[in-house]
Write a protein that holds these residues in place. Structure first.
Motif, PDB file in Angstrom:
ATOM      1  N   CYS A 118       1.365  -4.986  -6.090  1.00 56.97           N
ATOM      2  CA  CYS A 118       2.167  -6.201  -6.253  1.00 56.97           C
ATOM      3  C   CYS A 118       1.280  -7.377  -6.631  1.00 56.97           C
ATOM      4  O   CYS A 118       1.772  -8.404  -7.082  1.00 56.97           O
ATOM      5  CB  CYS A 118       2.932  -6.490  -4.971  1.00 56.97           C
ATOM      6  SG  CYS A 118       4.114  -5.203  -4.558  1.00 56.97           S
ATOM      7  N   CYS A 122       6.146  -0.281   0.179  1.00 55.65           N
ATOM      8  CA  CYS A 122       5.028  -0.333  -0.759  1.00 55.65           C
ATOM      9  C   CYS A 122       3.707  -0.273  -0.004  1.00 55.65           C
ATOM     10  O   CYS A 122       3.506  -0.981   0.969  1.00 55.65           O
ATOM     11  CB  CYS A 122       5.112  -1.608  -1.590  1.00 55.65           C
ATOM     12  SG  CYS A 122       3.791  -1.731  -2.794  1.00 55.65           S
ATOM     13  N   PHE A 163       9.830  -0.177  -8.642  1.00 51.17           N
ATOM     14  CA  PHE A 163       9.680  -0.630  -7.258  1.00 51.17           C
ATOM     15  C   PHE A 163      10.925  -0.298  -6.444  1.00 51.17           C
ATOM     16  O   PHE A 163      10.838   0.269  -5.357  1.00 51.17           O
ATOM     17  CB  PHE A 163       9.407  -2.138  -7.228  1.00 51.17           C
ATOM     18  CG  PHE A 163       8.942  -2.624  -5.886  1.00 51.17           C
ATOM     19  CD1 PHE A 163       7.593  -2.665  -5.573  1.00 51.17           C
ATOM     20  CD2 PHE A 163       9.850  -3.037  -4.933  1.00 51.17           C
ATOM     21  CE1 PHE A 163       7.154  -3.096  -4.335  1.00 51.17           C
ATOM     22  CE2 PHE A 163       9.430  -3.470  -3.680  1.00 51.17           C
ATOM     23  CZ  PHE A 163       8.083  -3.503  -3.391  1.00 51.17           C
ATOM     24  N   CYS A 166       0.629  -5.551  -0.017  1.00 50.15           N
ATOM     25  CA  CYS A 166       1.689  -5.328   0.969  1.00 50.15           C
ATOM     26  C   CYS A 166       1.121  -4.864   2.303  1.00 50.15           C
ATOM     27  O   CYS A 166       1.625  -5.248   3.354  1.00 50.15           O
ATOM     28  CB  CYS A 166       2.708  -4.331   0.438  1.00 50.15           C
ATOM     29  SG  CYS A 166       3.738  -5.043  -0.855  1.00 50.15           S
ATOM     30  N   CYS A 173       0.700  -0.808  -1.425  1.00 53.17           N
ATOM     31  CA  CYS A 173      -0.367  -1.475  -2.176  1.00 53.17           C
ATOM     32  C   CYS A 173      -1.164  -2.388  -1.250  1.00 53.17           C
ATOM     33  O   CYS A 173      -0.651  -2.799  -0.210  1.00 53.17           O
ATOM     34  CB  CYS A 173       0.209  -2.233  -3.369  1.00 53.17           C
ATOM     35  SG  CYS A 173       0.746  -3.913  -3.012  1.00 53.17           S
ATOM     36  N   HIS A 183       0.326   1.482  -8.418  1.00 53.33           N
ATOM     37  CA  HIS A 183       1.023   0.194  -8.482  1.00 53.33           C
ATOM     38  C   HIS A 183       0.398  -0.792  -7.495  1.00 53.33           C
ATOM     39  O   HIS A 183      -0.053  -0.420  -6.423  1.00 53.33           O
ATOM     40  CB  HIS A 183       2.493   0.387  -8.114  1.00 53.33           C
ATOM     41  CG  HIS A 183       3.156  -0.892  -7.692  1.00 53.33           C
ATOM     42  ND1 HIS A 183       3.738  -1.740  -8.598  1.00 53.33           N
ATOM     43  CD2 HIS A 183       3.295  -1.482  -6.472  1.00 53.33           C
ATOM     44  CE1 HIS A 183       4.226  -2.799  -7.945  1.00 53.33           C
ATOM     45  NE2 HIS A 183       3.967  -2.659  -6.658  1.00 53.33           N
TER      46      HIS A 183
HETATM   47 ZN   LIG Z   1       3.134  -3.927  -2.832  1.00 54.38          ZN
END
Ligand SMILES: [Zn+2]
Length: 188
Positions: free
Chosen positions: A81, A128, A119, A133, A130, A79
């Protein structure tokens, strides 16, 4: 027909959070990269509705793809964002494709936004991880560090000024005493 990436356009590799899917050649924006596939589950059949794992991809209120099968390499896509791909969901065909929404360079990790439900259930509780983030957190940490340094510098300047004042006051007092002494002596 959209451009379709060849099977060798991606590979499973080590990502920061475990495994991930990486581009091995340039993938143009709009290209269909890979299909997210697995057995189709019908929520009206209790045994199928009870299946629970991290790789369920809901097509609509009734049908869900169970993407936990090993052959489904798309399950390795992490994943993000701020992703470089998206899921192209086709409930009527009961198919999901992952499509590039940016030009992707070789070596770049492929990711898409898993959506708010996922999420909230899986990422928010642990934070998170990612790249977007992580960068945000890094920036926040740097800002906090800069703020602490500013506060410290201000406190040091204040302390220095206070120190200078004390010395000045002390000097004045000494002068006064000295002067008083002289006067005293003169009186005697
Ligand atoms: Zn994220």
């Amino acid at each position: 027909m959209p451009a379709i990436a060849p099977r060798k356009a991606y590979r499973v590799g080590r990502s920061k959070t475990g495994l991930g899917l990486f581009a091995t050649m340039p993938i143009k924006k709009g290209t269909r990269i890979i299909r997210y596939f697995g057995p189709i589950l019908d929520c009206r059949i209790p045994e199928q509705d009870e299946i629970e794992n991290k790789y369920l991809f809901e097509l609509n209120g009734r049908w869900t793809i169970d993407g936990s099968v090993r052959k489904n390499l798309a399950r390795y896509i992490n994943h993000s964002c701020r992703p470089n791909a998206e899921s192209d969901v086709r409930p009527r065909e009961r198919k999901v494709f992952i499509r590039a929404i940016k030009n992707i360079e070789p070596g770049e990790e492929i990711n898409y936004d898993y959506g708010t439900d996922y999420f909230k259930a899986y990422l928010k509780p642990i934070g998170c991880k990612c790249p977007s983030c992580e960068n945000k957190r890094k920036k926040q940490r740097a800002e906090a560090r800069a703020e602490r340094a500013k506060v410290k510098a201000r406190a040091e300047r204040k302390a220095q000024k206070a120190g200078a004042k004390t010395t000045a006051v002390k000097k004045k007092k000494l002068n006064g005493k000295h002067f008083a002494g002289k006067v005293g002596r003169a009186k005697v």
